[in-house]
Design a protein around this motif. Structure first.
Motif, mmCIF file in Angstrom:
data_model
loop_
_atom_site.group_PDB
_atom_site.id
_atom_site.type_symbol
_atom_site.label_atom_id
_atom_site.label_comp_id
_atom_site.label_asym_id
_atom_site.label_seq_id
_atom_site.Cartn_x
_atom_site.Cartn_y
_atom_site.Cartn_z
ATOM 1 N N ASP A 326 -54.040 10.888 17.334
ATOM 2 C CA ASP A 326 -53.384 9.836 17.651
ATOM 3 C C ASP A 326 -55.092 8.576 18.325
ATOM 4 O O ASP A 326 -55.496 8.483 18.794
ATOM 5 C CB ASP A 326 -52.941 10.196 19.316
ATOM 6 C CG ASP A 326 -52.433 8.759 19.857
ATOM 7 O OD1 ASP A 326 -52.188 8.130 19.441
ATOM 8 O OD2 ASP A 326 -52.534 8.690 20.965
ATOM 9 N N ARG A 327 -54.449 8.089 17.318
ATOM 10 C CA ARG A 327 -56.010 6.827 17.678
ATOM 11 C C ARG A 327 -58.063 7.149 17.768
ATOM 12 O O ARG A 327 -58.521 6.893 18.739
ATOM 13 C CB ARG A 327 -55.528 5.878 19.086
ATOM 14 C CG ARG A 327 -54.733 4.882 18.560
ATOM 15 C CD ARG A 327 -54.172 3.934 19.256
ATOM 16 N NE ARG A 327 -54.923 2.829 18.540
ATOM 17 C CZ ARG A 327 -54.669 1.764 19.223
ATOM 18 N NH1 ARG A 327 -54.474 1.380 19.850
ATOM 19 N NH2 ARG A 327 -55.091 0.907 18.365
ATOM 20 N N VAL A 328 -57.962 8.520 16.546
ATOM 21 C CA VAL A 328 -59.055 9.512 16.560
ATOM 22 C C VAL A 328 -60.451 8.153 16.146
ATOM 23 O O VAL A 328 -60.279 7.821 15.584
ATOM 24 C CB VAL A 328 -58.690 10.392 16.304
ATOM 25 C CG1 VAL A 328 -59.988 11.371 16.459
ATOM 26 C CG2 VAL A 328 -58.029 11.263 17.584
ATOM 27 N N ASP A 341 -59.806 4.834 14.524
ATOM 28 C CA ASP A 341 -58.723 4.756 14.993
ATOM 29 C C ASP A 341 -57.556 5.221 13.658
ATOM 30 O O ASP A 341 -57.190 4.639 13.159
ATOM 31 C CB ASP A 341 -58.768 3.132 15.091
ATOM 32 C CG ASP A 341 -57.314 2.259 15.866
ATOM 33 O OD1 ASP A 341 -57.261 3.267 16.975
ATOM 34 O OD2 ASP A 341 -57.155 1.697 15.695
ATOM 35 N N VAL A 342 -58.374 6.860 13.211
ATOM 36 C CA VAL A 342 -57.293 7.501 12.745
ATOM 37 C C VAL A 342 -55.965 8.341 13.775
ATOM 38 O O VAL A 342 -55.697 8.448 14.898
ATOM 39 C CB VAL A 342 -58.253 8.768 12.015
ATOM 40 C CG1 VAL A 342 -57.372 8.982 11.640
ATOM 41 C CG2 VAL A 342 -59.190 7.498 10.988
ATOM 42 N N SER A 343 -54.875 7.968 13.161
ATOM 43 C CA SER A 343 -54.247 8.635 13.297
ATOM 44 C C SER A 343 -52.913 8.954 12.180
ATOM 45 O O SER A 343 -52.659 8.242 11.627
ATOM 46 C CB SER A 343 -52.744 7.451 14.122
ATOM 47 O OG SER A 343 -53.578 6.958 15.908
ATOM 48 N N GLN A 379 -57.264 11.093 20.569
ATOM 49 C CA GLN A 379 -57.015 12.786 21.134
ATOM 50 C C GLN A 379 -56.362 12.934 20.178
ATOM 51 O O GLN A 379 -55.391 12.785 18.870
ATOM 52 C CB GLN A 379 -55.395 12.871 22.141
ATOM 53 C CG GLN A 379 -55.896 12.500 23.839
ATOM 54 C CD GLN A 379 -55.109 12.857 24.793
ATOM 55 O OE1 GLN A 379 -53.729 13.321 23.947
ATOM 56 N NE2 GLN A 379 -55.610 13.386 25.813
ATOM 57 N N VAL A 380 -56.874 14.755 19.539
ATOM 58 C CA VAL A 380 -56.130 15.545 18.423
ATOM 59 C C VAL A 380 -55.310 16.215 19.418
ATOM 60 O O VAL A 380 -55.405 17.480 20.342
ATOM 61 C CB VAL A 380 -57.225 16.241 18.450
ATOM 62 C CG1 VAL A 380 -57.012 17.293 16.771
ATOM 63 C CG2 VAL A 380 -58.822 15.540 17.784
ATOM 64 N N ARG A 381 -54.278 16.296 19.066
ATOM 65 C CA ARG A 381 -52.985 16.970 19.325
ATOM 66 C C ARG A 381 -52.291 18.409 18.990
ATOM 67 O O ARG A 381 -52.562 18.382 17.274
ATOM 68 C CB ARG A 381 -51.749 15.898 19.893
ATOM 69 C CG ARG A 381 -52.259 15.048 20.905
ATOM 70 C CD ARG A 381 -50.933 15.080 21.928
ATOM 71 N NE ARG A 381 -51.905 13.416 22.558
ATOM 72 C CZ ARG A 381 -51.306 12.676 22.561
ATOM 73 N NH1 ARG A 381 -49.743 12.395 21.527
ATOM 74 N NH2 ARG A 381 -52.020 11.731 23.026
ATOM 75 N N ILE A 382 -52.074 19.852 18.989
ATOM 76 C CA ILE A 382 -51.056 20.487 18.741
ATOM 77 C C ILE A 382 -50.305 20.888 19.063
ATOM 78 O O ILE A 382 -50.076 21.327 20.906
ATOM 79 C CB ILE A 382 -52.930 21.686 18.885
ATOM 80 C CG1 ILE A 382 -53.804 21.901 18.034
ATOM 81 C CG2 ILE A 382 -52.405 22.929 17.971
ATOM 82 C CD1 ILE A 382 -54.334 21.111 17.180
ATOM 83 N N ASP A 383 -48.936 20.569 18.848
ATOM 84 C CA ASP A 383 -47.827 20.802 19.442
ATOM 85 C C ASP A 383 -48.106 19.802 20.433
ATOM 86 O O ASP A 383 -47.335 20.647 21.692
ATOM 87 C CB ASP A 383 -48.360 22.520 19.339
ATOM 88 C CG ASP A 383 -47.375 23.305 18.776
ATOM 89 O OD1 ASP A 383 -47.003 22.444 17.689
ATOM 90 O OD2 ASP A 383 -46.857 24.637 19.095
ATOM 91 N N GLY A 384 -48.347 18.700 20.362
ATOM 92 C CA GLY A 384 -48.255 17.884 21.279
ATOM 93 C C GLY A 384 -49.584 17.757 22.849
ATOM 94 O O GLY A 384 -49.224 16.865 23.703
ATOM 95 N N ILE A 385 -50.286 19.149 22.726
ATOM 96 C CA ILE A 385 -51.112 19.419 23.847
ATOM 97 C C ILE A 385 -52.590 18.899 22.941
ATOM 98 O O ILE A 385 -53.404 19.432 21.774
ATOM 99 C CB ILE A 385 -51.069 20.926 23.736
ATOM 100 C CG1 ILE A 385 -49.532 21.487 24.347
ATOM 101 C CG2 ILE A 385 -52.591 20.937 25.134
ATOM 102 C CD1 ILE A 385 -49.663 23.153 23.888
ATOM 103 N N ASP A 386 -53.119 17.968 24.151
ATOM 104 C CA ASP A 386 -54.594 17.753 23.434
ATOM 105 C C ASP A 386 -55.429 18.786 23.242
ATOM 106 O O ASP A 386 -56.046 19.558 24.682
ATOM 107 C CB ASP A 386 -55.335 16.731 25.022
ATOM 108 C CG ASP A 386 -56.428 16.093 24.626
ATOM 109 O OD1 ASP A 386 -57.069 16.562 23.547
ATOM 110 O OD2 ASP A 386 -57.053 15.739 25.514
#
Ligand code: ADP
Ligand code: MG
Length: 564
Positions: A326-328, A341-343, A379-386
């Protein structure tokens, strides 16, 4: 009486041995070992040093004990430092040479032991020696304050006269160590790049580089010796004055017939004993400087910040939905901004392909997923978790990563694949090897799966190494599979097999693959085209080909035209 004294003395010789050869290397109870004149040789020897000031049975026992003690301390710090290096973040060593780390682990750690010994042993040893000498003089010859005080005065003289040289000595020791590390690094690089050097005819230049580094390191050690000599000279002048005072005092005693001529030697010997112990005390500071330079280098590594981890990281077992960014944004420590700004969304059950020119930031993006790197923004999220809130080990156990450059160890093929999953059965290993298209060539190796691979897997072709790396990732059976250009050196047939293995794996996995080959990319469910750290196009192969002026389309056209 004579008989009993002789018997007791004989007993003592067996038990304790004889005393006093002046601290030089002596017999089987001492192993300071003759040392060469550069830091590495000296510290390599010091790492195994053992000693006993007694001989006989006590000496042997004592020697073995101190040797073990020395080795234990060295071993403790060596292994601690090595463990530390293993946990440093991947960017920590960008500006360091490997040889430097080798030198720090092998040759700088014994400085800790040396400092321990000096600080722990010198003060009590010196005080006992002084007390004994003073006591014997007082008992035998009466009170002679001049002798005591001139002897003791050597302590402040040794300290104050050498103090101005302490900084210089420490710096020079540091330079000598650094030069040694440079030499080690030059050897290491020369070995690693031997092919490049030979093919480009650079061996003359490499040899000159090594000669220069090696000779510099010896020269730097002569610099240390010179500084030590200057410190010694500075203490010598006041020292001679003190010794002369005592000498004149004792000769006066002889002339006044207060003591006999024979007593002169005896009394002066006790004075020397006080003197030596005082010098030991006073010179402790200057003698610690060499060790301080080594300590500095050890703690530089120890103090580098390790991979940050929050104390109560969340555990994770299995991935059900997928990985998303998300906007990394990520910027390397040297200021290079690699991602802006990579998503993206890489769900379970899909193959996501990253495509783009060299230097676009594809590898950097992949490194973010197992948190080899942490983004400064987004944020990098795994199954929605940061991912930042997850326990790092737990997170990494969910990821199988195939690096752009394959790292193999001088172990058997079996063990190299098993690295992906320690304890994997041979059947599992073989299955993974078959899926990666590696089974066939492994069968042709001299000892099959038991063949040792040699340094960095040097006995294999690049394509074979890649297949082993893929097998290693597949055997891991982790829910997230990240492959950084895994098919670049594979022939078309093997590539096809690997791609279908990936497709098959995608059923219950997140598969992220970085690739240049069109045949690999085309099989992906989702293609992300990366340029200068930005995702500029995304979609399936057909969707992206439908864009008339698309970057992906141009990329594909260039490739197919090249092939035709
Ligand atoms: P790709 O894999 O797409 O070829 P990378 O992700 O390796 O590209 O690199 C992206 C950019 O980051 C490049 O400009 C590269 O020079 C830079 N880069 C890569 N690694 C580092 C590093 N350790 N330190 C500084 N810059 C780096
Ligand atoms: Mg790359």
């Amino acid at each position: 009486i004579l008989f009993w004294v002789a018997a007791v003395q004989l007993g003592l010789v067996v038990l304790v041995g004889g005393f006093g050869t002046g601290g030089g290397e002596r017999d089987e109870t001492e192993a300071w070992l003759s040392s060469g004149h550069d830091e590495a040789t000296r510290t390599e020897n010091a790492a195994n040093a053992g000693f006993s000031f007694a001989g006989g049975l006590l000496g042997l026992f004592d020697f073995r004990y101190t040797m073990r003690l020395t080795q234990r301390i060295n071993h403790h710090y060596r292994s601690k430092l090595f463990g530390r290096i293993q946990t440093l973040p991947m960017t920590a060593f960008d500006d360091e040479r490997i040889g430097d780390a080798v030198y720090r682990v092998m040759y700088d750690t014994p400085s800790i032991t040396e400092a321990c010994y000096r600080i722990a042993l010198t003060p009590p040893g010196a005080l006992i020696a002084i007390a004994m000498a003073v006591g014997i003089i007082a008992l035998t010859f009466g009170d002679h304050p001049v002798i005591y005080w001139t002897g003791l005065a050597f302590a402040p003289v040794a300290l104050l006269a050498t103090l101005p040289f302490a900084g210089m000595l420490r710096r020079r020791h540091g330079e000598a160590r650094k030069a040694g590390a440079t030499t080690t690094a030059t050897i290491e690089e020369g070995m690693t790049n031997i092919l490049a050097v030979q093919s480009l005819g650079g061996h003359g230049r490499e040899k000159r580089r090594f000669d220069r580094d090696s000779w510099t390191s010896f020269g730097r050690y002569r610099g240390v010796v010179l500084a030590a000599m200057l410190a010694f000279l500075a203490a010598l002048v006041p020292g001679v004055a003190l010794a002369a005072t005592s000498f004149l005092y004792v000769t006066d005693l002889v002339i006044e017939e207060q003591i006999s001529v024979g007593d002169f030697t005896l009394l002066f010997t006790y004075f020397t004993q006080i003197l030596i112990a005082s010098v030991d005390l006073g010179a402790l500071w200057i003698r610690l400087q060499g060790a301080a330079a080594g300590l500095n280098r050890v703690f530089f590594l120890m103090d580098l910040p390790g991979e940050a981890d929050s104390a109560e990281g969340q555990q994770i077992s299995g991935v059900t939905r997928g990985v998303s960014l998300d906007r990394v944004s990520y910027t390397y420590p040297d200021g290079t901004q690699a991602l802006r700004d990579v998503s993206l969304d890489a769900p379970v059950g899909q193959v996501t392909a990253l495509v783009g020119p060299a230097g676009a930031g594809k590898s950097t993006l992949a490194y973010l997923i197992p948190r080899f790197l942490s983004p400064q923004q987004g944020q990098v999220r795994i199954d929605g978790i940061d991912a930042e809130t997850l326990d790092r080990r737990s997170l990494r156990s969910q990821v199988a990563f195939v690096f752009q450059e394959t790292a193999l160890f001088d172990e058997t093929v079996l063990e190299n694949i098993r690295l992906g999953k320690p304890g994997a059965s041979e059947t599992e290993v073989r299955r993974a090897a078959r899926m990666a298209g590696a089974d066939e060539f492994i069968g042709r190796l001299p000892d099959g799966y038991q063949t040792r691979l040699g340094r960095s897997g040097g006995k294999l072709s690049v394509g074979q190494k890649q297949r082993l790396a893929i097998a290693r990732a597949l055997v891991r059976e982790a829910p997230i599979l990240v492959l950084d250009e895994p098919t670049s050196a594979l022939d078309h047939e093997t590539e096809g097999r690997v791609v279908s293995a990936l497709r098959q794996a995608a059923g219950e996995h997140v598969v992220l693959v970085i690739a240049h080959r069109l045949s690999t990319v085309r099989a992906a469910d989702q293609i992300l085209f990366l340029e200068s750290g930005r995702i500029i196009e995304r979609g399936s192969h057909t969707e992206l080909m439908a864009l008339p002026e698309g970057a992906y389309r141009r990329y594909v056209e260039l490739q197919t035209r090249g092939a035709a």
